[in-house]
Design a protein around this motif. Sequence first.
Motif, short mmCIF file in Angstrom:
data_model
loop_
_atom_site.label_atom_id
_atom_site.label_comp_id
_atom_site.label_asym_id
_atom_site.label_seq_id
_atom_site.Cartn_x
_atom_site.Cartn_y
_atom_site.Cartn_z
N GLU A 1 8.87 -32.08 36.34
CA GLU A 1 8.52 -31.49 37.63
C GLU A 1 9.60 -30.53 38.11
O GLU A 1 9.31 -29.44 38.61
CB GLU A 1 8.30 -32.59 38.66
CG GLU A 1 7.70 -32.11 39.96
CD GLU A 1 7.38 -33.26 40.90
OE1 GLU A 1 7.13 -32.96 42.08
OE2 GLU A 1 7.37 -34.42 40.47
N ILE A 2 10.86 -30.92 37.95
CA ILE A 2 11.97 -30.04 38.35
C ILE A 2 11.96 -28.76 37.53
O ILE A 2 12.15 -27.66 38.07
CB ILE A 2 13.32 -30.79 38.18
CG1 ILE A 2 13.46 -31.85 39.26
CG2 ILE A 2 14.50 -29.81 38.23
CD1 ILE A 2 14.63 -32.78 39.04
N GLN A 3 11.69 -28.90 36.24
CA GLN A 3 11.66 -27.71 35.38
C GLN A 3 10.52 -26.78 35.80
O GLN A 3 10.70 -25.56 35.87
CB GLN A 3 11.49 -28.14 33.93
CG GLN A 3 11.72 -27.03 32.94
CD GLN A 3 11.70 -27.53 31.52
OE1 GLN A 3 11.37 -28.68 31.26
NE2 GLN A 3 12.05 -26.69 30.58
N ASP A 4 9.33 -27.35 36.10
CA ASP A 4 8.21 -26.52 36.55
C ASP A 4 8.53 -25.81 37.86
O ASP A 4 8.26 -24.62 38.02
CB ASP A 4 6.95 -27.38 36.73
CG ASP A 4 6.37 -27.85 35.41
OD1 ASP A 4 6.76 -27.28 34.37
OD2 ASP A 4 5.55 -28.79 35.42
N LEU A 5 9.10 -26.55 38.80
CA LEU A 5 9.43 -25.94 40.09
C LEU A 5 10.50 -24.86 39.96
O LEU A 5 10.41 -23.81 40.61
CB LEU A 5 9.87 -27.02 41.08
CG LEU A 5 8.77 -27.98 41.55
CD1 LEU A 5 9.37 -29.07 42.41
CD2 LEU A 5 7.70 -27.23 42.30
N SER A 6 11.49 -25.11 39.13
CA SER A 6 12.53 -24.09 38.96
C SER A 6 11.96 -22.85 38.29
O SER A 6 12.33 -21.73 38.62
CB SER A 6 13.71 -24.64 38.16
OG SER A 6 13.29 -25.00 36.87
N LYS B 1 11.07 -15.08 42.41
CA LYS B 1 12.16 -14.13 42.65
C LYS B 1 11.88 -12.81 41.95
O LYS B 1 12.44 -11.79 42.32
CB LYS B 1 13.48 -14.71 42.13
CG LYS B 1 14.05 -15.80 43.00
CD LYS B 1 15.38 -16.26 42.44
CE LYS B 1 16.00 -17.35 43.28
NZ LYS B 1 17.26 -17.83 42.72
N GLY B 2 11.03 -12.84 40.94
CA GLY B 2 10.67 -11.60 40.27
C GLY B 2 11.68 -11.15 39.24
O GLY B 2 11.66 -10.01 38.80
N LYS B 3 12.56 -12.05 38.87
CA LYS B 3 13.59 -11.66 37.90
C LYS B 3 13.24 -12.13 36.50
O LYS B 3 14.07 -12.09 35.61
CB LYS B 3 14.94 -12.25 38.31
CG LYS B 3 15.46 -11.65 39.59
CD LYS B 3 16.82 -12.19 39.91
CE LYS B 3 17.34 -11.57 41.20
NZ LYS B 3 18.63 -12.09 41.58
N MET B 4 12.01 -12.59 36.33
CA MET B 4 11.64 -13.09 35.01
C MET B 4 11.49 -11.93 34.06
O MET B 4 10.80 -10.95 34.35
CB MET B 4 10.32 -13.84 35.10
CG MET B 4 9.97 -14.59 33.86
SD MET B 4 8.52 -15.58 34.12
CE MET B 4 7.45 -14.82 32.94
N LYS B 5 12.15 -12.00 32.93
CA LYS B 5 12.03 -10.94 31.94
C LYS B 5 10.75 -11.17 31.16
O LYS B 5 10.53 -12.23 30.60
CB LYS B 5 13.22 -10.96 30.98
CG LYS B 5 14.50 -10.52 31.63
CD LYS B 5 15.60 -10.44 30.61
CE LYS B 5 16.88 -10.00 31.28
NZ LYS B 5 17.99 -9.93 30.31
N ARG B 6 9.92 -10.16 31.15
CA ARG B 6 8.67 -10.28 30.42
C ARG B 6 8.89 -9.77 29.01
O ARG B 6 9.51 -8.72 28.82
CB ARG B 6 7.58 -9.48 31.12
CG ARG B 6 7.24 -10.06 32.47
CD ARG B 6 6.15 -9.27 33.16
NE ARG B 6 5.90 -9.83 34.46
CZ ARG B 6 6.47 -9.42 35.57
NH1 ARG B 6 7.36 -8.46 35.53
NH2 ARG B 6 6.17 -9.98 36.72
N PRO B 7 8.35 -10.45 28.03
CA PRO B 7 8.54 -9.98 26.65
C PRO B 7 7.71 -8.73 26.40
O PRO B 7 6.73 -8.46 27.09
CB PRO B 7 8.02 -11.15 25.82
CG PRO B 7 7.07 -11.85 26.71
CD PRO B 7 7.60 -11.68 28.11
#
Length: 180
Positions: A94-99, A106-112
Motif C-alpha cells: 500500500e505504501i509503495q502504491d501511494l508513493s 507531481k508530474g516528475k515521472m519519466k515516461r519511457p
Amino acid sequence: CLVFQKSKPKISASRRLFLKTKMLKKAMAMLDNDKQIKREERERTLAERVPALQMSGMSLQDLQNLCRELHQKIDVADEERYDINAKVKKNDVEIQDLSQKIYELKGKMKRPNLRRVRVSADAMLGALLGAKVKESVDFKANLKTVKKEEEKKEEVTDWRKNVDAMSGMEGRKKLFDAGQ
C-alpha cells in the motif's frame, strides 16, 4: 609521437599488502567483538525473560505435558508472527502504491520512449475512458464522401475522319473554341 609512461604507484606493493592484511585483521577483530556482544546480550535477555527449567524430579508424563505446552506456545507465537508479517507486507504494498501515485501526481515521472503504434479509435476511447467502449464509434460515417470527377475521355474514332474534320479553317475554329 608521445610516449606514455605508466605512473609508478606512490606506495610499494609490499607496503600495500601489509596495510591490507592489517585492515583485514582489524575487521576480523571487530566482527568477533560484535558477535560476542550479541551472544552476551541474547543470554542476558533470555535469563531475564525465561526462567530456568527445573526438570529434575519430573516424571515422564510431566515432561511430555511440558513439551506439549511449549509446542502450543510456539504455534501461537508462529501464528502471531505470520499475521504480523502478512500485515507488514500488505502495508508495504500500500505504501509503495501511494508513493507511486504521489510521484505521478507531481508530474516528475519519466515516461519511457514508446514506439509509435497505430491504434483504432475504439481502442483510444477505451484507453481514455478506462473501459471498453460498448458501442463501436464510426467517425467516418459523418464525413462527406467526395467523388473524383471522371475525366472526360475522348471517343476514339477513326483518325482519318478527325484529320479531315480538322483540316482547313473550320478545324482551326474548332480548336480555338475548345481552348476557350
